[in-house]
Scaffold this active site. Sequence first.
Site, short mmCIF file in Angstrom:
data_model
loop_
_atom_site.label_atom_id
_atom_site.label_comp_id
_atom_site.label_asym_id
_atom_site.label_seq_id
_atom_site.Cartn_x
_atom_site.Cartn_y
_atom_site.Cartn_z
N LYS A 1 8.77 -2.34 -2.42
CA LYS A 1 9.31 -1.44 -1.41
C LYS A 1 10.79 -1.66 -1.11
CE LYS A 1 7.30 1.34 -0.11
NZ LYS A 1 6.60 2.63 -0.41
N1 PMP Z 1 1.53 -2.21 -2.99
C1 PMP Z 1 1.99 -2.65 -1.82
C2 PMP Z 1 1.74 -4.07 -1.44
C3 PMP Z 1 2.68 -1.78 -0.95
O1 PMP Z 1 3.15 -2.23 0.22
C4 PMP Z 1 2.88 -0.44 -1.35
C5 PMP Z 1 3.61 0.51 -0.46
N2 PMP Z 1 2.97 0.86 0.72
C6 PMP Z 1 2.36 -0.01 -2.58
C7 PMP Z 1 1.71 -0.93 -3.38
C8 PMP Z 1 2.45 1.42 -3.03
O2 PMP Z 1 3.73 1.87 -3.39
P1 PMP Z 1 4.18 3.36 -3.12
O3 PMP Z 1 4.41 3.52 -1.65
O4 PMP Z 1 5.42 3.53 -3.91
O5 PMP Z 1 3.09 4.29 -3.58
#
Ligand code: PMP
Length: 325
Positions: free
Chosen positions: A44
Site C-alpha cells: 500500500k
Molecule cells: N493485502 C494487504 C495486507 C492489504 O492491506 C491490501 C490493501 N487493503 C491488499 C492486500 C489488497 O491490495 P489492493 O487494495 O491493491 O487490492
Amino acid sequence: MSICEGFVGAIGETPLIRLPRLSAETGCEILGKAEFMNPGGSVKDRAALAIIQQAEASGALRPGGAVVEGTAGNTGIGLAHICNARGYRCIIVIPETQSQEKIALLRTLGAEVHTVPAAPYRDPNNYQKVAGRMAADMDNAIWANQFDNTANRDGHYSTTGPEIWAQTGGFVDAFVAATGTGGTLAGVSRALKERSRNVRAYLADPAGSSLYRYVREGEPVATDGHSITEGIGSSRVTANLEGTAIDDAFCIPDSESVPMVYRLLREEGLFLGSSSGVNVCGAVHVARALGPGHTVVTILCDGGGRYYSRLFNPEWLAERGLSGS
Ligand code: PMP
C-alpha cells in the site's frame, strides 16, 4: 544499487522472489513480488504515494495540508510515513475490529487515529464515509478514498506492472492477486495485458467476499463463510476494479491460506501476512490450471509482524478451528 531520495524514493523496485518449493511442486515458476520490502512495509505504500502525488499535482493538496483516510491499516501506515516525509497531517479512521498492532503502529507513526465501530458500506457510519465527511469539513485536506480514487490503480499501472514485466523479461503467463481496493489487480493486469495479450489475470478471493462470484457470474454476491484475512475481500466492485479484464477467479478458504502462510515461513523462509497466503494459494491454483511450464506472478503484500496477536497466535487460530499445519 543507487541512492534514493528519502522515504518516497525508496518505494517500489521491490525484488521478484522465486518460491523454489512451490515452483518444484507445480512445475511452474511461482514468483512473488516482495511488496513487504517497501519502506512502510506493504504494497500500500505505492497506492498512498500515487494518491498523494496526484492530489499535489491537481492542487487539491497544498503545503501544510491534511490527508484523511478510512483504512484497514496498511494504506494508513503508508500515508502516515509519506505525510511525515512531506509535512502533512495524517488523519486515519479505522474499524475497531482491526488488529491492535496496526492501530498502535499508526499512532506511533504520528497519525491521528479515530476508531469507529465496524459498519457495512451502505451504513453512513462506515469508516470510509466518516473519513470522507471529515475531509470535506476541513480546509486544504483530501480524502484519499483509496477504494474509488483511481490514482491508486494508476500507481500500480505505472510502477508495479512494468516492474514485473521487466523483471520477468516479458516471460509472464499469469498474474493473480486478492483485492481490497482492487488497485493492485487492476493496475498490474492492465499493464501486463497491454504488453502481451496472452497474459492472464486471476482473482484470489477469501471466503465471504463477493468478488469471486462477480468474476464468475457477473454479479457481486458473497460466497459462504468468512475469513480472518485482513485488507482483502469486498462486498462491492470499486471504481479501481471496475472494467478490469479478469480471466477467472478462485475462492480461497482460511483452511487453505493459513497453512500456506506457515509453509511460506517454514519452507520458503518468508514471514508474511494472511493476504500473501491467499495470493500464493491463488498462484498454485493458477499453476495447476495452466499446467507445468508457466510463469505465475503474485504479490507478497506485507510482513507477518503485523499479525502476532491473530495469525501467529495458535490459541487465537484454534478458537476459530484453524491451525498452521
Ligand atoms: N493485502 C494487504 C495486507 C492489504 O492491506 C491490501 C490493501 N487493503 C491488499 C492486500 C489488497 O491490495 P489492493 O487494495 O491493491 O487490492
